[in-house]
Design an enzyme around this catalytic site. Structure first.
Site, PDB file in Angstrom:
ATOM      1  NE  ARG A 176       7.121  -0.825   9.644  1.00 47.80           N
ATOM      2  CZ  ARG A 176       6.079  -0.138   9.204  1.00 47.80           C
ATOM      3  NH1 ARG A 176       5.817  -0.015   8.394  1.00 47.80           N
ATOM      4  NH2 ARG A 176       4.815  -0.909   9.948  1.00 47.80           N
TER       5      ARG A 176
ATOM      6  CE  LYS B 213      -1.727  -0.922   3.933  1.00 43.96           C
ATOM      7  NZ  LYS B 213      -1.686  -2.266   4.479  1.00 43.96           N
TER       8      LYS B 213
ATOM      9  NE  ARG C 187       7.365  -3.074   6.162  1.00 37.94           N
ATOM     10  CZ  ARG C 187       6.390  -2.394   6.128  1.00 37.94           C
ATOM     11  NH1 ARG C 187       5.551  -1.988   4.529  1.00 37.94           N
ATOM     12  NH2 ARG C 187       4.671  -2.510   6.319  1.00 37.94           N
TER      13      ARG C 187
ATOM     14  NE  ARG D   3       1.585  -4.758  11.593  1.00 41.84           N
ATOM     15  CZ  ARG D   3       2.586  -4.414  10.579  1.00 41.84           C
ATOM     16  NH1 ARG D   3       4.389  -4.832  10.405  1.00 41.84           N
ATOM     17  NH2 ARG D   3       2.785  -3.376   9.842  1.00 41.84           N
TER      18      ARG D   3
ATOM     19  NE  ARG E 267      -3.104  -1.341  10.157  1.00 41.53           N
ATOM     20  CZ  ARG E 267      -2.446  -0.379   9.169  1.00 41.53           C
ATOM     21  NH1 ARG E 267      -2.435   0.690   8.901  1.00 41.53           N
ATOM     22  NH2 ARG E 267      -1.814  -1.081   8.982  1.00 41.53           N
TER      23      ARG E 267
HETATM   24  P1  AMP Z   1       1.453   0.759   8.961  1.00 40.90           P
HETATM   25  O1  AMP Z   1       2.603   1.199   8.484  1.00 40.90           O
HETATM   26  O2  AMP Z   1       0.673   0.879   7.838  1.00 40.90           O
HETATM   27  O3  AMP Z   1       1.816  -0.695   8.283  1.00 40.90           O
HETATM   28  O4  AMP Z   1       1.758   1.062   9.872  1.00 40.90           O
HETATM   29  C1  AMP Z   1       2.162   1.053  11.465  1.00 40.90           C
HETATM   30  C2  AMP Z   1       1.216   1.163  12.721  1.00 40.90           C
HETATM   31  O5  AMP Z   1       0.909   1.879  13.053  1.00 40.90           O
HETATM   32  C3  AMP Z   1       0.392  -0.318  12.465  1.00 40.90           C
HETATM   33  O6  AMP Z   1       0.806  -1.981  13.167  1.00 40.90           O
HETATM   34  C4  AMP Z   1      -1.435  -0.153  13.838  1.00 40.90           C
HETATM   35  O7  AMP Z   1       0.013  -0.201  15.543  1.00 40.90           O
HETATM   36  C5  AMP Z   1      -0.575   2.077  13.781  1.00 40.90           C
HETATM   37  N1  AMP Z   1      -1.605   2.236  12.339  1.00 40.90           N
HETATM   38  C6  AMP Z   1      -1.394   3.038  11.676  1.00 40.90           C
HETATM   39  N2  AMP Z   1      -2.284   3.432  10.456  1.00 40.90           N
HETATM   40  C7  AMP Z   1      -3.241   2.427  12.128  1.00 40.90           C
HETATM   41  C8  AMP Z   1      -5.038   2.830  11.871  1.00 40.90           C
HETATM   42  N3  AMP Z   1      -5.457   3.343  11.418  1.00 40.90           N
HETATM   43  N4  AMP Z   1      -6.164   2.616  12.901  1.00 40.90           N
HETATM   44  C9  AMP Z   1      -4.876   1.808  13.955  1.00 40.90           C
HETATM   45  N5  AMP Z   1      -3.834   1.705  13.822  1.00 40.90           N
HETATM   46  C10 AMP Z   1      -3.092   2.207  13.340  1.00 40.90           C
END
Ligand code: AMP
Length: 193
Positions: free
Chosen positions: A133, A14, A127, A145, A88
């Site tokens: 990360r 994404k 990654r 996750r 989400r």
């Molecule tokens: P991502 O980089 O999009 O994979 O997001 C990393 C982490 O940020 C996720 O595993 C969540 O802990 C948090 N996060 C990001 N976007 C959201 C969202 N829309 N709702 C809740 N937690 C989020």
């Protein structure tokens, strides 16, 4: 003007595809994961609160995210936006519908990047090593996750399908190929609009 929502499991691509479309169509990308990581890095109170959830592979509470996205969508409405990582949960998706009505905005498409679980796990582990990360480095957190994705985010596929807005894209292909498919889809919809 373009307004897009990206859906898909963690590691589906994404962020990469949102970044590419953002550059091609001169449309700001709103990545909630990036925004949260910036808060964590700056050690703000919100960042400190969010880090606990992120490191555990859990979702940060809906109110935090909804407030964050509200601010972002109001920033430069004339430029459009590409949402990466939001919504989400069903609560976030419903809040987004309300927010967009209030702001008199609408989205063009919901793009669902489909990738099998085993590919996602391999990508996330790679990654984690490359980018350091913390939530991608540990297989247990990655599996958490994915579980959270299945329980809380996957239901959004039906939510947007029922609205007739969902577009499915095979995300298990090289990045360039996925990008070409996305562009072809956007162009063909533009022509018929
Ligand atoms: P991502 O980089 O999009 O994979 O997001 C990393 C982490 O940020 C996720 O595993 C969540 O802990 C948090 N996060 C990001 N976007 C959201 C969202 N829309 N709702 C809740 N937690 C989020």
């Amino acid at each position: 003007m373009l307004r897009l929502i990206f859906l898909g499991p963690p590691g589906a691509g994404k962020g990469t595809q949102a970044e590419r479309l953002s550059a091609i169509y001169h449309t700001p990308k709103i990545s909630t994961g990036d925004l949260l990581r910036a808060e964590v890095k700056a050690q703000t109170p919100l960042g400190r609160q969010a880090k606990v959830y992120m490191d555990a592979g859990e979702l940060v509470p809906d109110e935090v995210l909804i407030g964050m996205v509200r601010g972002q969508l109001q920033q430069s409405p004339e430029q459009g936006w590409i949402l990466d990582g939001f919504p989400r949960t069903l609560a976030q998706a419903e809040a987004l519908e309300e927010l967009l009505q209030e702001l008199r905005q609408d989205y063009d498409h919901v793009l669902n990047l489909e990738v099998p679980d085993e590919v996602v796990v391999a990508r996330l582990l790679a990654r984690g090593k490359e980018q350091g990360r913390s939530d991608d480095a540990d297989e247990a957190v990655i599996l958490k996750r994915l579980q959270v994705y299945r329980q809380q985010t996957a239901p959004l596929i039906d939510f947007y399908e029922a609205k007739g807005r969902l577009r499915r894209i095979n995300g298990n292909q090289p990045m360039e190929v996925v990008q070409q498919h996305l562009q072809a889809l956007l162009e063909s919809c533009r022509r018929t609009a």
